[in-house]
Design a protein around this motif. Sequence first.
Motif, PDB file in Angstrom:
ATOM      1  N   GLN A 139       0.829  -1.209   0.000  1.00 38.97           N
ATOM      2  CA  GLN A 139       0.000   0.000   0.000  1.00 38.97           C
ATOM      3  C   GLN A 139       0.865   1.261   0.000  1.00 38.97           C
ATOM      4  N   ILE A 140       1.931   1.251   0.791  1.00 38.67           N
ATOM      5  CA  ILE A 140       2.849   2.395   0.818  1.00 38.67           C
ATOM      6  C   ILE A 140       3.487   2.582  -0.558  1.00 38.67           C
ATOM      7  N   ALA A 141       3.930   1.485  -1.151  1.00 42.32           N
ATOM      8  CA  ALA A 141       4.594   1.548  -2.456  1.00 42.32           C
ATOM      9  C   ALA A 141       3.680   2.132  -3.528  1.00 42.32           C
ATOM     10  N   GLN A 142       2.381   1.912  -3.384  1.00 46.59           N
ATOM     11  CA  GLN A 142       1.430   2.379  -4.385  1.00 46.59           C
ATOM     12  C   GLN A 142       0.775   3.702  -4.004  1.00 46.59           C
ATOM     13  N   GLY A 143       1.371   4.397  -3.010  1.00 39.25           N
ATOM     14  CA  GLY A 143       0.940   5.735  -2.651  1.00 39.25           C
ATOM     15  C   GLY A 143      -0.400   5.820  -1.962  1.00 39.25           C
ATOM     16  N   ARG A 144      -0.804   4.755  -1.279  1.00 37.87           N
ATOM     17  CA  ARG A 144      -2.135   4.725  -0.662  1.00 37.87           C
ATOM     18  C   ARG A 144      -2.124   5.030   0.830  1.00 37.87           C
TER      19      ARG A 144
ATOM     20  N   ASP B 292      18.253  -3.399   9.868  1.00 35.99           N
ATOM     21  CA  ASP B 292      18.211  -4.407   8.817  1.00 35.99           C
ATOM     22  C   ASP B 292      16.798  -4.529   8.246  1.00 35.99           C
ATOM     23  N   PHE B 293      15.816  -4.546   9.131  1.00 32.47           N
ATOM     24  CA  PHE B 293      14.424  -4.629   8.701  1.00 32.47           C
ATOM     25  C   PHE B 293      14.002  -3.342   7.987  1.00 32.47           C
ATOM     26  N   SER B 294      14.430  -2.196   8.498  1.00 35.26           N
ATOM     27  CA  SER B 294      14.087  -0.924   7.868  1.00 35.26           C
ATOM     28  C   SER B 294      14.602  -0.869   6.431  1.00 35.26           C
ATOM     29  N   SER B 295      15.837  -1.311   6.234  1.00 30.88           N
ATOM     30  CA  SER B 295      16.407  -1.324   4.878  1.00 30.88           C
ATOM     31  C   SER B 295      15.635  -2.272   3.976  1.00 30.88           C
ATOM     32  N   PHE B 296      15.267  -3.424   4.521  1.00 32.84           N
ATOM     33  CA  PHE B 296      14.491  -4.407   3.763  1.00 32.84           C
ATOM     34  C   PHE B 296      13.155  -3.814   3.316  1.00 32.84           C
ATOM     35  N   VAL B 297      12.463  -3.116   4.217  1.00 32.55           N
ATOM     36  CA  VAL B 297      11.172  -2.511   3.880  1.00 32.55           C
ATOM     37  C   VAL B 297      11.343  -1.462   2.788  1.00 32.55           C
ATOM     38  N   GLU B 298      12.340  -0.605   2.916  1.00 33.80           N
ATOM     39  CA  GLU B 298      12.561   0.451   1.929  1.00 33.80           C
ATOM     40  C   GLU B 298      12.899  -0.119   0.555  1.00 33.80           C
ATOM     41  N   GLU B 299      13.750  -1.140   0.512  1.00 34.19           N
ATOM     42  CA  GLU B 299      14.102  -1.758  -0.768  1.00 34.19           C
ATOM     43  C   GLU B 299      12.900  -2.463  -1.379  1.00 34.19           C
ATOM     44  N   SER B 300      12.094  -3.111  -0.556  1.00 37.63           N
ATOM     45  CA  SER B 300      10.901  -3.794  -1.042  1.00 37.63           C
ATOM     46  C   SER B 300       9.921  -2.806  -1.648  1.00 37.63           C
ATOM     47  N   ILE B 301       9.747  -1.675  -0.989  1.00 35.84           N
ATOM     48  CA  ILE B 301       8.835  -0.651  -1.491  1.00 35.84           C
ATOM     49  C   ILE B 301       9.294  -0.146  -2.857  1.00 35.84           C
ATOM     50  N   GLN B 302      10.585   0.057  -3.022  1.00 31.31           N
ATOM     51  CA  GLN B 302      11.101   0.535  -4.305  1.00 31.31           C
ATOM     52  C   GLN B 302      10.794  -0.456  -5.428  1.00 31.31           C
ATOM     53  N   ARG B 303      10.960  -1.753  -5.152  1.00 26.53           N
ATOM     54  CA  ARG B 303      10.714  -2.760  -6.183  1.00 26.53           C
ATOM     55  C   ARG B 303       9.226  -2.866  -6.519  1.00 26.53           C
ATOM     56  N   VAL B 304       8.386  -2.853  -5.495  1.00 31.50           N
ATOM     57  CA  VAL B 304       6.947  -2.950  -5.738  1.00 31.50           C
ATOM     58  C   VAL B 304       6.453  -1.708  -6.467  1.00 31.50           C
TER      59      VAL B 304
END
Length: 328
Positions: free
Chosen positions: A101-106, A305-317
Amino acid sequence: MPSTLTTRLGLPLLALGLGVSTSASAVPIDECIAPADPGGGWDFTCRSVGKLLTDLELTDGSVQVTNMPGGVGAVAFSNVASKRADDSNLIVATSTVGMTQIAQGRYPGGAETMRWLGMLGTDVGVILVDDDSEYESLEQLLEAIVADPTSVAMAGSSGAGGWDHIRALMLAKAAGLPGDQVGALRWVQFDGGGPAVTQMMGNHVDVVSTDLGEVAGFIESGDVRVLAVMSDDPLPEPFDELPTAVSQGYDVTGYNWRGFYTGGEVSDEDYASMVEDLETLYASDEWKDVAAQNGLVPLWRGGDDFSSFVEESIQRVEAISREIGVIQ
């Protein structure tokens, strides 16, 4: 042939230590917001973790669960950002769904709005076909999709641009499907992975992309053929014989993780303490039992580590969501 493209939205099924230095909560966690009505996955995450925080004496007294539905987590996100940004007694349940949802601007803000505490468990994506399907391997299926993405009808429990759909598209891209053709893949939404499999068995769709936990019964009965599970490593019994996409040459994972964030203005000291408490809970036998009883694979990633994972995941999605036209 399989591509070696790396598309990581997952991680090894290992407990990854954080190495924080504080030994006890500066402000014990005493509230968990579940951004949904009672009974769903976020509600389960809050209630099970809240109970264990009390049982393991990681907090004082009980943990209050506050249900705050709306906007697939957006209402809770906005509430914490505007009113409770520095409340170090508060955790909020989230998952891959919230990240999408974050990745899609919602959501009314990006990942940087919050402090991401950790994930404690995950369901794992699975790609499956009917037991008498013409597709006998993941490679065969993906070759057909790359040759003509309109020739295969895929289904899952999310709509176009949802996590089930995104996972399938990541595999197709890893197999060589051009970005300008990902939107041509036929996608059908059903109300859950189980109904999707039922429709597949009735020859209404060809393939299902969903969480393993939703269709475990079909797998155990032999009614379906699993072409791939989207984990880094083989799963525990009774699913240890199922092939991973990674083992077949497609470096793609797709976890539906369950975890927590807190307000973006929580101090570094309190944040480290909250992460440590959650990691202690994760390492307990009690959490392993709760996870097993609810179809989750125990899985830890915490702190920075988790914060970086979330940020990278958002960029890909976000990137793949743009390619399929979900966001402009």
